[in-house]
Design a protein around this motif. Sequence first.
Motif, PDB file in Angstrom:
ATOM      1  N   GLU A   1     -29.399 117.206  47.263  1.00  0.00           N
ATOM      2  CA  GLU A   1     -28.954 116.347  48.496  1.00  0.00           C
ATOM      3  C   GLU A   1     -29.642 115.011  48.718  1.00  0.00           C
ATOM      4  O   GLU A   1     -30.022 114.682  49.756  1.00  0.00           O
ATOM      5  N   GLY A   2     -30.179 114.638  47.487  1.00  0.00           N
ATOM      6  CA  GLY A   2     -30.924 113.368  47.365  1.00  0.00           C
ATOM      7  C   GLY A   2     -32.478 113.417  47.697  1.00  0.00           C
ATOM      8  O   GLY A   2     -33.274 112.683  47.814  1.00  0.00           O
ATOM      9  N   ARG A   3     -32.832 114.663  47.736  1.00  0.00           N
ATOM     10  CA  ARG A   3     -33.998 115.168  48.281  1.00  0.00           C
ATOM     11  C   ARG A   3     -34.960 115.776  46.853  1.00  0.00           C
ATOM     12  O   ARG A   3     -34.117 116.175  46.068  1.00  0.00           O
ATOM     13  N   ILE A   4     -36.090 115.708  47.143  1.00  0.00           N
ATOM     14  CA  ILE A   4     -36.892 116.241  45.724  1.00  0.00           C
ATOM     15  C   ILE A   4     -37.536 117.882  46.335  1.00  0.00           C
ATOM     16  O   ILE A   4     -38.464 117.393  47.355  1.00  0.00           O
ATOM     17  N   GLY A   5     -37.509 118.781  45.783  1.00  0.00           N
ATOM     18  CA  GLY A   5     -38.459 119.891  46.070  1.00  0.00           C
ATOM     19  C   GLY A   5     -39.287 120.045  44.949  1.00  0.00           C
ATOM     20  O   GLY A   5     -38.998 120.136  43.695  1.00  0.00           O
ATOM     21  N   PHE A   6     -40.599 120.582  45.090  1.00  0.00           N
ATOM     22  CA  PHE A   6     -41.514 120.733  44.057  1.00  0.00           C
ATOM     23  C   PHE A   6     -42.027 122.334  44.368  1.00  0.00           C
ATOM     24  O   PHE A   6     -42.517 122.636  45.572  1.00  0.00           O
ATOM     25  N   LEU A   7     -42.452 123.073  43.370  1.00  0.00           N
ATOM     26  CA  LEU A   7     -42.919 124.460  43.395  1.00  0.00           C
ATOM     27  C   LEU A   7     -44.127 124.287  42.376  1.00  0.00           C
ATOM     28  O   LEU A   7     -43.816 124.168  41.146  1.00  0.00           O
TER      29      LEU A   7
ATOM     30  N   PHE B   1     -45.824 103.434  36.986  1.00  0.00           N
ATOM     31  CA  PHE B   1     -45.555 102.842  38.401  1.00  0.00           C
ATOM     32  C   PHE B   1     -44.134 102.619  38.305  1.00  0.00           C
ATOM     33  O   PHE B   1     -43.445 102.841  39.344  1.00  0.00           O
ATOM     34  N   GLN B   2     -43.558 101.725  37.396  1.00  0.00           N
ATOM     35  CA  GLN B   2     -42.396 101.288  37.109  1.00  0.00           C
ATOM     36  C   GLN B   2     -41.127 102.572  37.299  1.00  0.00           C
ATOM     37  O   GLN B   2     -40.424 102.350  37.926  1.00  0.00           O
ATOM     38  N   LEU B   3     -41.679 103.473  36.568  1.00  0.00           N
ATOM     39  CA  LEU B   3     -40.777 104.531  36.448  1.00  0.00           C
ATOM     40  C   LEU B   3     -40.676 105.455  37.808  1.00  0.00           C
ATOM     41  O   LEU B   3     -39.542 105.992  38.313  1.00  0.00           O
ATOM     42  N   THR B   4     -41.945 105.439  38.471  1.00  0.00           N
ATOM     43  CA  THR B   4     -41.816 106.261  39.744  1.00  0.00           C
ATOM     44  C   THR B   4     -40.955 105.395  40.796  1.00  0.00           C
ATOM     45  O   THR B   4     -40.013 105.943  41.305  1.00  0.00           O
ATOM     46  N   ILE B   5     -41.123 104.117  41.092  1.00  0.00           N
ATOM     47  CA  ILE B   5     -40.223 103.368  41.818  1.00  0.00           C
ATOM     48  C   ILE B   5     -38.754 103.305  41.454  1.00  0.00           C
ATOM     49  O   ILE B   5     -37.818 103.540  42.242  1.00  0.00           O
ATOM     50  N   ASP B   6     -38.391 103.399  40.030  1.00  0.00           N
ATOM     51  CA  ASP B   6     -37.069 103.369  39.547  1.00  0.00           C
ATOM     52  C   ASP B   6     -36.486 104.932  39.998  1.00  0.00           C
ATOM     53  O   ASP B   6     -35.201 104.984  40.401  1.00  0.00           O
ATOM     54  N   TYR B   7     -37.429 105.778  39.719  1.00  0.00           N
ATOM     55  CA  TYR B   7     -36.893 107.344  39.950  1.00  0.00           C
ATOM     56  C   TYR B   7     -36.542 107.371  41.307  1.00  0.00           C
ATOM     57  O   TYR B   7     -35.550 107.747  41.915  1.00  0.00           O
ATOM     58  N   ILE B   8     -37.379 107.136  42.366  1.00  0.00           N
ATOM     59  CA  ILE B   8     -37.235 107.245  43.828  1.00  0.00           C
ATOM     60  C   ILE B   8     -36.250 106.572  44.104  1.00  0.00           C
ATOM     61  O   ILE B   8     -35.274 107.000  45.087  1.00  0.00           O
ATOM     62  N   ARG B   9     -35.836 105.309  43.871  1.00  0.00           N
ATOM     63  CA  ARG B   9     -34.598 104.415  44.248  1.00  0.00           C
ATOM     64  C   ARG B   9     -33.339 104.899  43.926  1.00  0.00           C
ATOM     65  O   ARG B   9     -32.441 104.631  44.427  1.00  0.00           O
TER      66      ARG B   9
ATOM     67  N   LEU C   1     -32.660 108.162  43.583  1.00  0.00           N
ATOM     68  CA  LEU C   1     -32.284 109.399  44.078  1.00  0.00           C
ATOM     69  C   LEU C   1     -31.291 109.307  45.267  1.00  0.00           C
ATOM     70  O   LEU C   1     -31.467 108.369  46.145  1.00  0.00           O
ATOM     71  N   ARG C   2     -30.283 110.116  45.208  1.00  0.00           N
ATOM     72  CA  ARG C   2     -29.235 110.105  46.203  1.00  0.00           C
ATOM     73  C   ARG C   2     -28.575 111.658  46.075  1.00  0.00           C
ATOM     74  O   ARG C   2     -28.704 112.534  45.166  1.00  0.00           O
ATOM     75  N   LYS C   3     -27.805 111.828  46.781  1.00  0.00           N
ATOM     76  CA  LYS C   3     -26.813 113.026  46.581  1.00  0.00           C
ATOM     77  C   LYS C   3     -25.964 112.773  45.680  1.00  0.00           C
ATOM     78  O   LYS C   3     -25.219 111.938  45.378  1.00  0.00           O
TER      79      LYS C   3
ATOM     80  N   LEU D   1     -36.065 110.345  35.467  1.00  0.00           N
ATOM     81  CA  LEU D   1     -34.371 110.252  35.702  1.00  0.00           C
ATOM     82  C   LEU D   1     -33.586 109.253  34.962  1.00  0.00           C
ATOM     83  O   LEU D   1     -34.138 108.159  34.894  1.00  0.00           O
ATOM     84  N   HIS D   2     -32.891 109.617  34.148  1.00  0.00           N
ATOM     85  CA  HIS D   2     -31.723 108.797  33.365  1.00  0.00           C
ATOM     86  C   HIS D   2     -30.369 109.268  33.474  1.00  0.00           C
ATOM     87  O   HIS D   2     -30.062 110.247  33.040  1.00  0.00           O
ATOM     88  N   GLY D   3     -29.798 108.340  34.184  1.00  0.00           N
ATOM     89  CA  GLY D   3     -28.341 108.746  34.624  1.00  0.00           C
ATOM     90  C   GLY D   3     -28.365 109.876  35.597  1.00  0.00           C
ATOM     91  O   GLY D   3     -28.940 109.721  36.626  1.00  0.00           O
ATOM     92  N   SER D   4     -27.713 110.912  35.040  1.00  0.00           N
ATOM     93  CA  SER D   4     -27.731 112.013  36.142  1.00  0.00           C
ATOM     94  C   SER D   4     -28.643 113.280  35.509  1.00  0.00           C
ATOM     95  O   SER D   4     -28.368 114.309  35.812  1.00  0.00           O
ATOM     96  N   VAL D   5     -29.607 113.087  34.546  1.00  0.00           N
ATOM     97  CA  VAL D   5     -30.349 113.944  33.959  1.00  0.00           C
ATOM     98  C   VAL D   5     -31.726 113.729  34.366  1.00  0.00           C
ATOM     99  O   VAL D   5     -32.472 112.806  33.888  1.00  0.00           O
ATOM    100  N   GLN D   6     -32.525 114.692  34.951  1.00  0.00           N
ATOM    101  CA  GLN D   6     -34.084 114.613  34.976  1.00  0.00           C
ATOM    102  C   GLN D   6     -34.650 115.379  33.834  1.00  0.00           C
ATOM    103  O   GLN D   6     -34.217 116.579  33.793  1.00  0.00           O
TER     104      GLN D   6
END
Length: 401
Positions: free
Chosen positions: A200-206, A333-341, A343-345, A385-390
């Motif tokens: 749902e556009g969120r990230i969970g970590f364990l 840094f650039q990867l992190t910014i792109d990754y978060i931007r 994210l969506r459902k 994150l690349h397209g729809s695959v992490q």
Amino acid sequence: MKQYDVIIVGARVSGSSLAILLGQQGKSILLIDKAAFPSDTLSTHHMSHVNYLERLGVLEEVEATGLRKIERMRTHIGESFVEGPRSAYTIIPKRDHLDHVLLEKAKKEPTVEVWEQTSVRELLWENDRVTGVVTENRSGHASKVEGEWVVGADGKHSNIAHWVGAEEYQSHKPLRPVLYGYYEGINPLPKPTTEIFLHEGRIGFLFPMEEGRDCLGLEIHPEEFKSMMKHPEERFEAMYKELYGMDERMAGAIRIGKIVGTPGMPNHFRQAYGRGWALIGDAGHSKDPSTGLGINDAFMQSFLLAEALEQEDVESALKTFQQKRDEQLLPGFQLTIDYIRSLRKWTTNEVALFQAMAANPMVWNKLVPNLADHLKEESKDIPLLHGSVQMEAESFGYKPQ
């Protein structure tokens, strides 16, 4: 007025590790922190490069609490996941333990002096050069201390950076709130595995810590933070149980302590040095915690700065220090910014595509080399994150030639 070669403000990962390295060089060091240790702090926890601890001589002690060696990584999207081995093992220490071990190691260096529960109130200047600090201890006693160099290791809201007017660049406002808590009794996977849930556009970590204890994290939508913090424990657990399989796995779990959260981390680089001063750790570079790189970045900066301060021409060496810091940290840094931007459902079609690819190893083997070519060698352990695959390139058997 006592004089030191280097005064370090902030005694957690970056400050204590720098004190150890400079103490081993024989420099006189004053290490100052407003906290009393051991004490906790907001953290990503993730240590994917334990070689820093080994080089500092503290790896065995950090692992002595029974930390599990995590050699696998799993990424969930919906009810599908991909999983594979890491190139090296990871550990997830609590920060009160990690920081305390580093500080105690620093204290053992004959030329390192440590002042806990002491705040730095202002800088001393001579013309346009920083020459020391004014401190105040818990009893209200003020002291003036001189140093050839003052290093700010005092976090993302660094007073040292503010007082010297360190320029910010590559700046992005905080992107996403993040919360985490410690739990005992989570039903584990067969092998210790870092787990990432995209839902749902969120990230969970364990993050598996010691046997029977895990760190659970959530990166949520900005508009959810205010309501989440009204009842953080209840809302956090309800949201986490929406992740695949976690309702059953958390059935007998017990939370240890409170849920800790922040509305977001600033994303920027700061000028790393000037006349008489330098910055390391989050004071010099801060970013969203989703890629779990903060602790490793802090160690890397400490080693680079220690190398610079050992040179005969320190001014030139500090210029090289900043160049190396930015070269090594900018891709992540650039990867992190792109990754978060990004994210969506996920749409129904995207989830179906992921499920189809996850079920076919031959498809992964075709995809991974193409994706991995976009990463530099030093960034190969960063989730992307690349397209729809992490995925993580080496998790799927691809090793750059």
